[in-house]
Design an enzyme around this catalytic site. Structure first.
Site, PDB file in Angstrom:
ATOM      1  N   LYS A 186     -66.073   4.017 -23.389  1.00  0.00           N
ATOM      2  CA  LYS A 186     -66.571   3.561 -24.789  1.00  0.00           C
ATOM      3  C   LYS A 186     -67.438   2.234 -24.377  1.00  0.00           C
ATOM      4  O   LYS A 186     -66.641   1.301 -23.778  1.00  0.00           O
ATOM      5  CB  LYS A 186     -65.332   3.028 -25.532  1.00  0.00           C
ATOM      6  CG  LYS A 186     -65.573   2.429 -26.745  1.00  0.00           C
ATOM      7  CD  LYS A 186     -64.427   2.262 -27.808  1.00  0.00           C
ATOM      8  CE  LYS A 186     -64.872   1.487 -29.018  1.00  0.00           C
ATOM      9  NZ  LYS A 186     -63.618   1.174 -29.903  1.00  0.00           N
ATOM     10  N   CYS A 240     -59.357  -6.061 -29.955  1.00  0.00           N
ATOM     11  CA  CYS A 240     -58.844  -4.921 -30.062  1.00  0.00           C
ATOM     12  C   CYS A 240     -57.400  -4.911 -29.119  1.00  0.00           C
ATOM     13  O   CYS A 240     -56.802  -3.873 -28.958  1.00  0.00           O
ATOM     14  CB  CYS A 240     -59.623  -3.638 -29.134  1.00  0.00           C
ATOM     15  SG  CYS A 240     -61.302  -3.512 -29.949  1.00  0.00           S
ATOM     16  N   CYS A 259     -55.949   1.610 -32.291  1.00  0.00           N
ATOM     17  CA  CYS A 259     -56.488   0.419 -31.784  1.00  0.00           C
ATOM     18  C   CYS A 259     -56.065  -0.557 -32.808  1.00  0.00           C
ATOM     19  O   CYS A 259     -55.393  -0.576 -33.805  1.00  0.00           O
ATOM     20  CB  CYS A 259     -58.026   0.356 -31.970  1.00  0.00           C
ATOM     21  SG  CYS A 259     -58.698  -0.851 -31.150  1.00  0.00           S
ATOM     22  N   LYS A 317     -68.820   7.312 -25.976  1.00  0.00           N
ATOM     23  CA  LYS A 317     -69.011   6.696 -27.365  1.00  0.00           C
ATOM     24  C   LYS A 317     -69.986   5.479 -27.167  1.00  0.00           C
ATOM     25  O   LYS A 317     -69.502   4.879 -26.298  1.00  0.00           O
ATOM     26  CB  LYS A 317     -67.757   6.449 -28.073  1.00  0.00           C
ATOM     27  CG  LYS A 317     -67.990   5.667 -29.285  1.00  0.00           C
ATOM     28  CD  LYS A 317     -66.427   5.432 -29.660  1.00  0.00           C
ATOM     29  CE  LYS A 317     -66.818   4.305 -30.806  1.00  0.00           C
ATOM     30  NZ  LYS A 317     -65.484   3.505 -31.252  1.00  0.00           N
ATOM     31  N   TYR A 326     -70.098  11.003 -39.016  1.00  0.00           N
ATOM     32  CA  TYR A 326     -70.071  10.863 -40.327  1.00  0.00           C
ATOM     33  C   TYR A 326     -70.992  11.805 -41.005  1.00  0.00           C
ATOM     34  O   TYR A 326     -70.871  11.782 -42.311  1.00  0.00           O
ATOM     35  CB  TYR A 326     -70.803   9.282 -40.745  1.00  0.00           C
ATOM     36  CG  TYR A 326     -69.821   8.140 -39.910  1.00  0.00           C
ATOM     37  CD1 TYR A 326     -68.505   7.939 -40.544  1.00  0.00           C
ATOM     38  CD2 TYR A 326     -70.136   7.906 -38.633  1.00  0.00           C
ATOM     39  CE1 TYR A 326     -68.019   7.018 -39.832  1.00  0.00           C
ATOM     40  CE2 TYR A 326     -69.202   6.695 -37.933  1.00  0.00           C
ATOM     41  CZ  TYR A 326     -68.335   6.239 -38.659  1.00  0.00           C
ATOM     42  OH  TYR A 326     -67.477   5.530 -37.761  1.00  0.00           O
TER      43      TYR A 326
HETATM   44  C1  PBG Z   1     -62.008   0.518 -32.997  1.00  0.00           C
HETATM   45  C2  PBG Z   1     -63.038   1.389 -32.979  1.00  0.00           C
HETATM   46  C3  PBG Z   1     -64.569   1.182 -33.381  1.00  0.00           C
HETATM   47  C4  PBG Z   1     -65.159   2.299 -33.507  1.00  0.00           C
HETATM   48  C5  PBG Z   1     -64.289   3.299 -33.447  1.00  0.00           C
HETATM   49  N1  PBG Z   1     -62.883   2.795 -33.067  1.00  0.00           N
HETATM   50  C6  PBG Z   1     -65.168  -0.285 -33.513  1.00  0.00           C
HETATM   51  C7  PBG Z   1     -65.314  -1.268 -31.962  1.00  0.00           C
HETATM   52  O1  PBG Z   1     -64.979  -0.871 -30.971  1.00  0.00           O
HETATM   53  O2  PBG Z   1     -65.880  -2.186 -32.444  1.00  0.00           O
HETATM   54  C8  PBG Z   1     -66.650   2.399 -33.782  1.00  0.00           C
HETATM   55  C9  PBG Z   1     -67.018   3.459 -34.664  1.00  0.00           C
HETATM   56  C10 PBG Z   1     -68.314   3.382 -35.102  1.00  0.00           C
HETATM   57  O3  PBG Z   1     -69.226   2.531 -35.024  1.00  0.00           O
HETATM   58  O4  PBG Z   1     -68.362   4.588 -35.966  1.00  0.00           O
HETATM   59  N2  PBG Z   1     -61.838  -0.228 -31.662  1.00  0.00           N
END
Ligand code: PBG
Length: 316
Positions: free
Chosen positions: A188, A123, A113, A241, A306
């Site tokens: 996502k 992004c 990303c 996600k 995590y």
């Molecule tokens: C990058 C990305 C993000 C997360 C994973 N890859 C952040 C976002 O989109 O703001 C979030 C992961 C998390 O909150 O643990 N784009």
């Protein structure tokens, strides 16, 4: 119904869902420097590691049975074109080389990303105040190639630009990496649960938000379209996600496609459990294992969490 619940042995015998360390992927934050291990304030128990510390952490993960990690880089400097993302000497590229050299058996996945590398925190590449899809896709593909060159076992584009999976697959094949799998962050959502991560990665957008590219939390059918497009474009695995607030989406995708499914238990999901546990309001171990079991039950093959390291120890 209670006859088969009477003893632990009977319950074990009829348990439908299995949770084991081999399903879990540990997300890791990597920073430049040496001997750095700095706690992320919004995610108690999670640290940002410099490369040598990362290698040491990987030994501990392998020792408890966690054999896969996903890397997020925090570069020393950010700019408009996210040049740190596709720099062959960038923080993630160096980390991948070090990890693979020290632990060839560890599966190293990279998050692909631009948000951690752009000065504005979006992004993709911003033109006239908007994220330009096609220029961003080019930069994303370039980033994925440099991760593959460094030795990544799989690349995971998380930017949510249209057409990026096809572009990444095409470029990987062209550049001599036909064997590198793509784990697509397909569905996502534009989620408030990424808050703590943005502090960890220092990637909060400077203006606007991510709703122009990440999905509306109200939509489930749209997730199936995203997943189908990514599979058509060459995704080897698809991801949903966040995880717990989207179990219906995981189940819907599971019922529709045959590829492996990953789910990401994101920073906010972790920090909520952690904060409640730190206050003595919840039993962390059973609550965390319950959420992971629920995510598997909904249909996820793989969980990015995590809690991976701790859960692996709890499960032993
Ligand atoms: C990058 C990305 C993000 C997360 C994973 N890859 C952040 C976002 O989109 O703001 C979030 C992961 C998390 O909150 O643990 N784009």
């Amino acid at each position: 119904m209670r006859r088969l619940r009477r003893t632990k042995a009977l319950r074990d015998l009829v348990r439908e869902t299995e949770l084991s360390p081999r399903h879990l992927v540990q997300p890791l934050f990597v920073v430049s420097g040496e001997g750095v291990r700095e706690p992320v304030e919004s995610m108690p128990g999670v640290d940002r590691f410099s490369i040598n510390e990362l290698v040491a952490e990987a030994s501990e993960l392998l020792a408890v049975g966690i054999e896969a990690v996903i890397l997020f880089g925090i570069p020393a400097a950010k700019d408009e074109t996210a040049s740190g993302a596709y720099d062959d000497e960038g923080v993630v590229q160096l980390a991948v080389r070090a990890l693979k050299e020290a632990h060839p058996e560890l599966t190293v996945i990279t998050d692909v990303c631009l948000c951690e590398y752009t000065s504005h925190g979006h992004c993709g590449f911003v033109r006239d105040g908007e994220v330009d899809n096609d220029i961003s896709v080019e930069l994303i593909a370039k980033t994925a190639i440099s991760h593959a060159e460094a030795g990544a076992d799989a690349v995971a584009p998380s930017d949510m630009m249209d057409g990026r999976i096809g572009a990444v697959r095409f470029q990987l094949d062209e550049e001599g990496h036909p064997q590198t799998p793509i784990i697509a962050y397909s569905a996502k959502y534009a989620s408030a649960f990424y808050g703590p991560f943005r502090e960890a990665a220092d990637s909060t957008p400077e203006f606007g938000d991510r709703r122009g590219y990440q999905m509306d939390p109200a939509n489930a059918r749209e997730a199936l379209r995203e997943v189908e497009l990514d599979i058509e474009e060459g995704a080897d695995m698809v991801m949903i996600k966040p995880a717990l607030p989207y179990l219906d989406v995981i189940r819907g995708v599971r019922d529709r496609v045959e590829v492996p499914i990953a789910a990401y238990q994101v920073s906010g999901e972790y920090s909520m459990l952690r904060a409640a546990a730190d206050n003595g309001w919840i039993d962390e171990r059973s609550a965390a294992l319950e959420t992971l079991t629920a995510i598997r039950r909904a249909g996820a093959d793989v969980i990015l969490t995590y809690y991976a390291k701790e859960a692996a120890a709890w499960l032993q």
